[in-house]
Design an enzyme around this catalytic site. Structure first.
Site, PDB file in Angstrom:
ATOM      1  N   ARG A 157     -16.709  37.318  45.215  1.00  0.00           N
ATOM      2  CA  ARG A 157     -15.673  37.248  44.175  1.00  0.00           C
ATOM      3  C   ARG A 157     -15.857  38.341  43.142  1.00  0.00           C
ATOM      4  NH1 ARG A 157     -14.780  31.101  42.464  1.00  0.00           N
ATOM      5  NH2 ARG A 157     -14.728  32.068  40.392  1.00  0.00           N
ATOM      6  N   ARG A 203     -23.346  33.824  46.240  1.00  0.00           N
ATOM      7  CA  ARG A 203     -22.156  33.185  46.837  1.00  0.00           C
ATOM      8  C   ARG A 203     -21.311  34.150  47.662  1.00  0.00           C
ATOM      9  NH1 ARG A 203     -18.034  30.097  43.129  1.00  0.00           N
ATOM     10  NH2 ARG A 203     -17.936  32.085  42.049  1.00  0.00           N
ATOM     11  N   ARG A 227      -9.782  22.577  31.233  1.00  0.00           N
ATOM     12  CA  ARG A 227     -10.893  23.395  30.769  1.00  0.00           C
ATOM     13  C   ARG A 227     -10.881  23.591  29.263  1.00  0.00           C
ATOM     14  NH1 ARG A 227     -12.010  26.530  35.602  1.00  0.00           N
ATOM     15  NH2 ARG A 227     -13.615  28.048  35.231  1.00  0.00           N
ATOM     16  N   ARG A 261     -18.313  34.124  31.417  1.00  0.00           N
ATOM     17  CA  ARG A 261     -17.780  32.829  31.885  1.00  0.00           C
ATOM     18  C   ARG A 261     -18.630  31.672  31.356  1.00  0.00           C
ATOM     19  NH1 ARG A 261     -17.939  34.109  37.986  1.00  0.00           N
ATOM     20  NH2 ARG A 261     -17.387  31.932  38.320  1.00  0.00           N
ATOM     21  N   LYS A 280     -18.599  22.915  41.883  1.00  0.00           N
ATOM     22  CA  LYS A 280     -17.367  22.115  41.844  1.00  0.00           C
ATOM     23  C   LYS A 280     -16.588  22.255  43.157  1.00  0.00           C
ATOM     24  CE  LYS A 280     -15.843  24.267  38.134  1.00  0.00           C
ATOM     25  NZ  LYS A 280     -16.959  25.211  37.912  1.00  0.00           N
TER      26      LYS A 280
HETATM   27  P1  AP5 Z   1     -19.204  26.670  44.076  1.00  0.00           P
HETATM   28  O1  AP5 Z   1     -18.968  25.345  44.761  1.00  0.00           O
HETATM   29  O2  AP5 Z   1     -18.382  27.832  44.474  1.00  0.00           O
HETATM   30  O3  AP5 Z   1     -19.193  26.456  42.474  1.00  0.00           O
HETATM   31  P2  AP5 Z   1     -17.983  26.298  41.457  1.00  0.00           P
HETATM   32  O4  AP5 Z   1     -18.432  25.334  40.407  1.00  0.00           O
HETATM   33  O5  AP5 Z   1     -16.719  25.994  42.184  1.00  0.00           O
HETATM   34  O6  AP5 Z   1     -17.996  27.744  40.843  1.00  0.00           O
HETATM   35  P3  AP5 Z   1     -16.771  28.688  40.408  1.00  0.00           P
HETATM   36  O7  AP5 Z   1     -17.353  30.043  40.196  1.00  0.00           O
HETATM   37  O8  AP5 Z   1     -15.633  28.559  41.358  1.00  0.00           O
HETATM   38  O9  AP5 Z   1     -16.415  28.028  39.037  1.00  0.00           O
HETATM   39  P4  AP5 Z   1     -15.588  28.625  37.893  1.00  0.00           P
HETATM   40  O10 AP5 Z   1     -15.291  27.444  37.096  1.00  0.00           O
HETATM   41  O11 AP5 Z   1     -16.265  29.753  37.173  1.00  0.00           O
HETATM   42  O12 AP5 Z   1     -14.390  29.375  38.648  1.00  0.00           O
HETATM   43  P5  AP5 Z   1     -12.892  28.967  38.922  1.00  0.00           P
HETATM   44  O13 AP5 Z   1     -12.533  29.474  40.246  1.00  0.00           O
HETATM   45  O14 AP5 Z   1     -12.652  27.562  38.593  1.00  0.00           O
HETATM   46  O15 AP5 Z   1     -20.772  26.991  44.266  1.00  0.00           O
HETATM   47  C1  AP5 Z   1     -21.332  28.217  43.781  1.00  0.00           C
HETATM   48  C2  AP5 Z   1     -22.432  28.709  44.744  1.00  0.00           C
HETATM   49  O16 AP5 Z   1     -23.524  27.783  44.712  1.00  0.00           O
HETATM   50  C3  AP5 Z   1     -21.996  28.771  46.232  1.00  0.00           C
HETATM   51  O17 AP5 Z   1     -22.607  29.857  46.839  1.00  0.00           O
HETATM   52  C4  AP5 Z   1     -22.497  27.435  46.834  1.00  0.00           C
HETATM   53  O18 AP5 Z   1     -22.775  27.557  48.225  1.00  0.00           O
HETATM   54  C5  AP5 Z   1     -23.765  27.210  46.011  1.00  0.00           C
HETATM   55  N1  AP5 Z   1     -24.034  25.785  45.760  1.00  0.00           N
HETATM   56  C6  AP5 Z   1     -23.144  24.805  45.452  1.00  0.00           C
HETATM   57  N2  AP5 Z   1     -23.778  23.642  45.240  1.00  0.00           N
HETATM   58  C7  AP5 Z   1     -25.112  23.899  45.393  1.00  0.00           C
HETATM   59  C8  AP5 Z   1     -26.298  23.092  45.286  1.00  0.00           C
HETATM   60  N3  AP5 Z   1     -26.206  21.805  44.961  1.00  0.00           N
HETATM   61  N4  AP5 Z   1     -27.486  23.687  45.512  1.00  0.00           N
HETATM   62  C9  AP5 Z   1     -27.565  25.017  45.827  1.00  0.00           C
HETATM   63  N5  AP5 Z   1     -26.489  25.831  45.946  1.00  0.00           N
HETATM   64  C10 AP5 Z   1     -25.282  25.267  45.733  1.00  0.00           C
HETATM   65  O19 AP5 Z   1     -12.146  29.840  37.817  1.00  0.00           O
HETATM   66  C11 AP5 Z   1     -12.149  31.251  37.876  1.00  0.00           C
HETATM   67  C12 AP5 Z   1     -11.402  31.824  36.688  1.00  0.00           C
HETATM   68  O20 AP5 Z   1     -10.021  31.387  36.736  1.00  0.00           O
HETATM   69  C13 AP5 Z   1     -11.897  31.365  35.312  1.00  0.00           C
HETATM   70  O21 AP5 Z   1     -12.978  32.169  34.849  1.00  0.00           O
HETATM   71  C14 AP5 Z   1     -10.625  31.571  34.465  1.00  0.00           C
HETATM   72  O22 AP5 Z   1     -10.424  32.923  34.166  1.00  0.00           O
HETATM   73  C15 AP5 Z   1      -9.520  31.126  35.416  1.00  0.00           C
HETATM   74  N6  AP5 Z   1      -9.233  29.684  35.291  1.00  0.00           N
HETATM   75  C16 AP5 Z   1      -9.465  28.717  36.238  1.00  0.00           C
HETATM   76  N7  AP5 Z   1      -9.084  27.504  35.789  1.00  0.00           N
HETATM   77  C17 AP5 Z   1      -8.595  27.704  34.529  1.00  0.00           C
HETATM   78  C18 AP5 Z   1      -8.079  26.818  33.543  1.00  0.00           C
HETATM   79  N8  AP5 Z   1      -8.009  25.496  33.755  1.00  0.00           N
HETATM   80  N9  AP5 Z   1      -7.674  27.369  32.371  1.00  0.00           N
HETATM   81  C19 AP5 Z   1      -7.733  28.692  32.148  1.00  0.00           C
HETATM   82  N10 AP5 Z   1      -8.235  29.578  33.038  1.00  0.00           N
HETATM   83  C20 AP5 Z   1      -8.668  29.086  34.214  1.00  0.00           C
HETATM   84 MG    MG Z   2     -14.896  27.032  42.455  1.00  0.00          MG
END
Ligand code: AP5
Ligand code: MG
Length: 214
Positions: free
Chosen positions: A161, A128, A89, A172, A13
């Site tokens: 992270r 990552r 979410r 997660r 994402k």
């Molecule tokens: P990356 O682009 O970083 O993936 P991502 O989907 O952004 O992954 P996140 O870990 O950030 O998602 P998340 O939803 O768990 O975390 P968030 O920060 O939102 O890519 C991942 C890796 O893959 C990288 O190394 C990249 O280079 C590689 N890659 C990407 N695309 C690729 C491809 N096509 N092919 C190969 N490699 C690829 O949330 C974190 C925490 O915050 C949550 O767990 C929760 O506790 C809290 N939180 C956030 N939002 C909310 C909400 N709305 N409500 C409640 N709690 C929330």
């Molecule tokens: Mg992210």
């Protein structure tokens, strides 16, 4: 344009949000990034969010809706459009977003669901690294930085992270299937839902998104 990126942890994402910003000028709003900045700044919100994030659980929806609502309503974001990454979410968050947009007389253009198997998520998250300064995202194999542990774009140090530990990744994923997969169904009856197979490399996934947004 007003876009949502929805999908499991590590699906890409954040990677796609940056590409969409570069191509379409939309403002990326990542709830996870905003929480991480609050944690770094040691605010009350940051301390509270950390206790949930470190366990792989969701931060309570009331707090999250308020935090995202402020940014979605900002004048600058009304003009540029947005790409939401990680919000909504839960069904409660999706309903709150609908209400917010209705009040501003705005509609979503696309809800982009990035879809991969759970094993792909684990592979992506295990390699990552992110930049501490500009947030650029790398991967040991898919997108290695040119110099070890330093960002290609801004020379900032790279970090792993704290929620990318295997047991937290499993939690997660569980939270995604229980709470966020129903949000995809919530949008399924609308024309705006775009399902994308996100198993290809980032540029292939990006092209599929652009084709779907035409
Ligand atoms: P990356 O682009 O970083 O993936 P991502 O989907 O952004 O992954 P996140 O870990 O950030 O998602 P998340 O939803 O768990 O975390 P968030 O920060 O939102 O890519 C991942 C890796 O893959 C990288 O190394 C990249 O280079 C590689 N890659 C990407 N695309 C690729 C491809 N096509 N092919 C190969 N490699 C690829 O949330 C974190 C925490 O915050 C949550 O767990 C929760 O506790 C809290 N939180 C956030 N939002 C909310 C909400 N709305 N409500 C409640 N709690 C929330
Ligand atoms: Mg992210």
């Amino acid at each position: 344009m007003r876009l949502i990126l929805i999908g499991p942890p590590g699906v890409g994402k954040g990677t796609q949000a940056v590409l969409l910003q570069e191509k379409l000028g939309v403002k990326p709003l990542s709830s996870g990034e905003i929480f991480r900045k609050e944690i770094e700044a040691e605010t009350d919100l940051g301390r509270l969010a950390k206790s949930y994030i470190d366990r792989g659980e969701l931060v309570p929806s009331g707090i999250t809706i308020e935090m995202m609502g402020k940014r979605i309503r900002a004048d600058e974001v009304r003009k540029s459009g947005f790409v939401l990454d990680g919000f909504p979410r839960t069904i409660r968050q999706a309903e709150a977003l609908d209400k917010m947009l209705d009040e501003m007389d705005m509609r979503l253009d696309k809800v982009i669901s990035l879809e991969v198997d759970d094993e792909v998520v684990i592979e992506r998250l295990s390699g990552r690294m992110s930049c501490t300064k500009c947030g650029e995202i790398y991967h040991l194999e898919a997108k290695p930085p040119k110099r070890e542990d330093l960002c290609d774009k801004c020379n900032g140090p790279l970090f792993l992270r704290s929620d990318d530990k295997p047991e937290t990744i499993r939690e997660r994923l569980k939270v995604f299937h229980e709470n966020t997969a129903p949000v995809i169904e919530y949008y399924a009856g609308r024309e705006c839902l775009l399902r994308i197979n996100a198993e290809g490399d980032p540029s292939e996934v990006f092209q599929a998104i652009l084709d779907g947004c035409k």
